[in-house]
Design an enzyme around this catalytic site. Structure first.
Site, PDB file in Angstrom:
ATOM      1  N   HIS A   1       0.900  -1.141   0.011  1.00 33.74           N
ATOM      2  CA  HIS A   1      -0.400  -0.061   0.617  1.00 33.74           C
ATOM      3  C   HIS A   1       0.461   1.222  -0.003  1.00 33.74           C
ATOM      4  CE1 HIS A   1      -3.648  -2.831   1.628  1.00 33.74           C
ATOM      5  NE2 HIS A   1      -4.092  -2.572   0.876  1.00 33.74           N
TER       6      HIS A   1
ATOM      7  N   HIS B   1      -4.524 -14.803   0.929  1.00 37.11           N
ATOM      8  CA  HIS B   1      -4.531 -13.197   1.322  1.00 37.11           C
ATOM      9  C   HIS B   1      -3.129 -13.140  -0.150  1.00 37.11           C
ATOM     10  CE1 HIS B   1      -3.624  -8.419   1.558  1.00 37.11           C
ATOM     11  NE2 HIS B   1      -4.019  -9.139   0.949  1.00 37.11           N
TER      12      HIS B   1
ATOM     13  N   ARG C   1      -6.578   6.078   1.305  1.00 40.83           N
ATOM     14  CA  ARG C   1      -7.026   5.130   2.807  1.00 40.83           C
ATOM     15  C   ARG C   1      -5.140   5.350   3.079  1.00 40.83           C
ATOM     16  NH1 ARG C   1      -7.593  -1.483   1.195  1.00 40.83           N
ATOM     17  NH2 ARG C   1      -6.904  -1.245  -1.007  1.00 40.83           N
TER      18      ARG C   1
ATOM     19  N   ASP D   1     -14.349  -7.232  -2.720  1.00 40.37           N
ATOM     20  CA  ASP D   1     -13.388  -6.942  -1.505  1.00 40.37           C
ATOM     21  C   ASP D   1     -13.839  -5.754  -0.704  1.00 40.37           C
ATOM     22  OD1 ASP D   1     -11.577  -7.054   0.516  1.00 40.37           O
ATOM     23  OD2 ASP D   1     -10.077  -6.636  -1.702  1.00 40.37           O
TER      24      ASP D   1
END
Length: 395
Positions: free
Chosen positions: A25, A321, A51, A217
Site C-alpha cells: 500500500h 491473501h 486510504r 473485496d
C-alpha cells in the site's frame, strides 16, 4: 543431515524499507490501490478518497534475515516496519539464535507463547510470521530444496490465479480465471453509493461476459444489513463471492451474513485474522466458505499448515491473501487451495508486474494466469541490493 552436523542459527537481523514491497500500500499517487476504496474509516468524509490519509502506509516493509553457522542466509519480507523490527531484534531473536535450523516448530511455539502477554494478533504476529518465513527460506537453502518440497511436494503442476485490481476486464484478457474488484462506496455514502457499487459490477459483467468470475473485496467496511443488500443486488450480476465485508472480530455478523446471501454465493474472509485459534472461530461459527489467511500476517508457514488442516476437516477452502512466493509454495502443496490470488500492482492494473517489486529479484509472475513455481532453494527469491535497507535496532 545428522543432529551433529545441523547448522546452528548464528544471528537474526531486522531491516526496514519504504516504498513498494511487502507493504504494497506504500505507493506513489495515482495508484488504483489508493483510489476511493471503502474502508472502516469511510464514515469520515476526509478519509474517503485515499486510504493513505488515515495511515494505511505508515508501517513500511519489514525484512528479516537469519544467518546460520554454515554461512547460509534465509530472509523474508512482511509488513511491520520499525515496530516489527524492534520486536524481532529486542524480543524474538532470543528464541532463534543458538537453535538448530531444523527446529522451526519449537521456535514458533516459543515466539508465540513468549509474546502472548502483548501479542496474539496484529503487528506481533506479522513479526513472528516474518521470522518464520525466513526460517523456512533458510532451511530450504541449507538443504538445497524449495520450500514446497519441505511441505510435502506439489499436488499439481502449476498454479492458476484470479487477479485483484480495478480492471477485471483487462485481467480476463491476461488469462486470469477471475477478477476481484475493490468496493468503492461504503454505507456512509448512502443509497447512491450502493447504486454506484452495483453499477460498477454491472459494467464489469458486461465487459467480461457471463462465465468469468467477479468478486467484491469490501475491506472490513460494511455492516450486515448493507452487505446483505449488496449481495442480494449482485445476485443477478453473478457475483461469485463477497469478501471481508465486516470487521474481522464480528464473527456473529459473518455467520448471519453467510445465512443471508443468495444460495451459491460465497462469503470469504480471514485476511486480517491470525493463528489457528482465530480461524477456528471462523470455522466453528460457520462464518465463511473460503479462508483467506495472509502467510505474512497469520503466523507464517508453520501456522498456515495448521490453519489449512483445520479448514480441510471443515470442508473449507484456503486461498491465501496475496503474498507472492510465500503463499505460492504453500498453495501448490494443498488440495484445498485450488487457486491463488495475484495482486495487480501496476498503478492502472493494466499489466502484470511482480507483486513485491522492486524489493525482490527473481520473483515469478503468472503468464496467461498460470505459474509453475520455480524449484530454486528456499522461496527462490533474492533481495534487491539497490533497495535502501535500514536496520533501526540491534541486539
Amino acid at each position: 543431515m545428522s543432529a551433529s552436523t545441523t547448522p546452528i542459527i548464528r544471528q537474526v537481523r531486522a531491516f526496514t524499507v519504504r516504498g513498494g514491497g511487502a507493504d504494497y500500500h506504500d505507493q506513489a499517487g495515482g495508484h488504483w490501490i489508493d483510489d476511493h476504496i471503502a474502508t472502516p474509516m469511510s464514515k469520515y468524509p476526509e478519509y474517503r478518497q485515499s486510504r493513505q490519509t488515515f495511515g494505511l502506509n505508515v508501517l513500511g516493509t519489514l525484512v528479516v534475515e537469519i544467518e546460520a553457522s554454515d554461512g547460509s542466509i534465509g530472509f523474508a519480507v512482511t509488513t511491520g516496519g520499525d515496530i516489527g523490527a524492534w520486536i524481532v531484534e529486542k524480543h524474538l531473536a532470543r528464541f532463534i539464535e543458538g537453535q538448530r535450523v531444523t527446529d522451526i516448530e519449537k521456535m514458533w511455539d516459543q515466539m508465540f507463547n513468549g509474546s502472548l502477554f502483548y501479542g496474539r494478533k496484529g503487528i506481533v504476529l506479522n513479526a513472528i510470521s516474518g521470522v518464520d518465513l525466513a526460517l523456512w527460506d533458510l532451511l530450504g537453502k541449507v538443504r538445497g530444496e524449495p520450500v514446497f518440497h519441505l511441505l510435502g511436494g506439489p499436488v499439481r503442476d502449476e498454479l492458476q490465479f484470479y487477479a485483484t485490481g480495478a480492471r477485471p476486464d483487462l485481467a480476463k484478457q491476461m488469462g486470469f480465471i477471475g477478477g476481484k474488484l475493490p468496493l468503492r462506496h461504503a454505507p456512509a455514502e448512502g443509497e447512491e453509493g450502493l447504486r454506484k457499487n452495483l453499477a460498477l459490477l454491472a459494467d464489469m459483467r458486461e465487459r467480461v461476459g457471463p462465465d468469468f468470475w467477479l468478486m467484491y473485496d469490501c475491506w472490513m467496511s460494511l455492516d450486515v444489513n448493507y452487505a446483505t443488500r449488496l449481495a442480494l443486488g449482485a445476485q443477478e450480476l453473478g457475483l461469485k463471492w463477497i469478501e471481508e465485508a465486516l470487521p474481522p472480530d464480528d464473527y456473529w455478523g459473518y455467520a448471519e451474513l453467510r445465512r443471508n446471501v443468495p444460495k451459491g454465493m460465497l462469503v470469504t474472509t480471514g485476511e486480517h485474522e491470525a493463528t489457528r485459534w482465530g480461524f477456528r472461530m471462523l470455522l466453528d461459527m460457520g462464518c465463511c466458505d473460503i479462508l483467506q489467511p495472509d502467510v505474512g500476517w497469520c503466523g507464517g508457514i508453520t501456522e498456515l499448515v495448521k490453519i489449512s488442516a483445520l479448514a480441510d476437516a471443515h470442508n473449507a477452502l484456503v486461498v491465501p491473501h496475496g503474498s507472492s512466493v510465500y503463499s505460492y509454495h504453500f498453495v501448490v502443496t494443498r488440495h484445498n487451495s485450488p487457486f491463488a490470488e495475484f495482486l495487480m500492482m501496476a498503478p492502472k492494473a493494466d499489466e502484470v508486474v511482480p507483486m513485491f517489486n522492486p524489493l525482490l529479484l527473481d520473483e515469478p509472475v503468472p503468464v496467461n494466469g498460470r505459474l509453475k513455481v520455480p524449484d530454486r532453494p528456499g522461496f527462490g527469491v533474492r533481495l534487491n541490493p539497490d533497495c535502501a535497507l535500514s536496520r533501526p535496532h540491534t541486539h
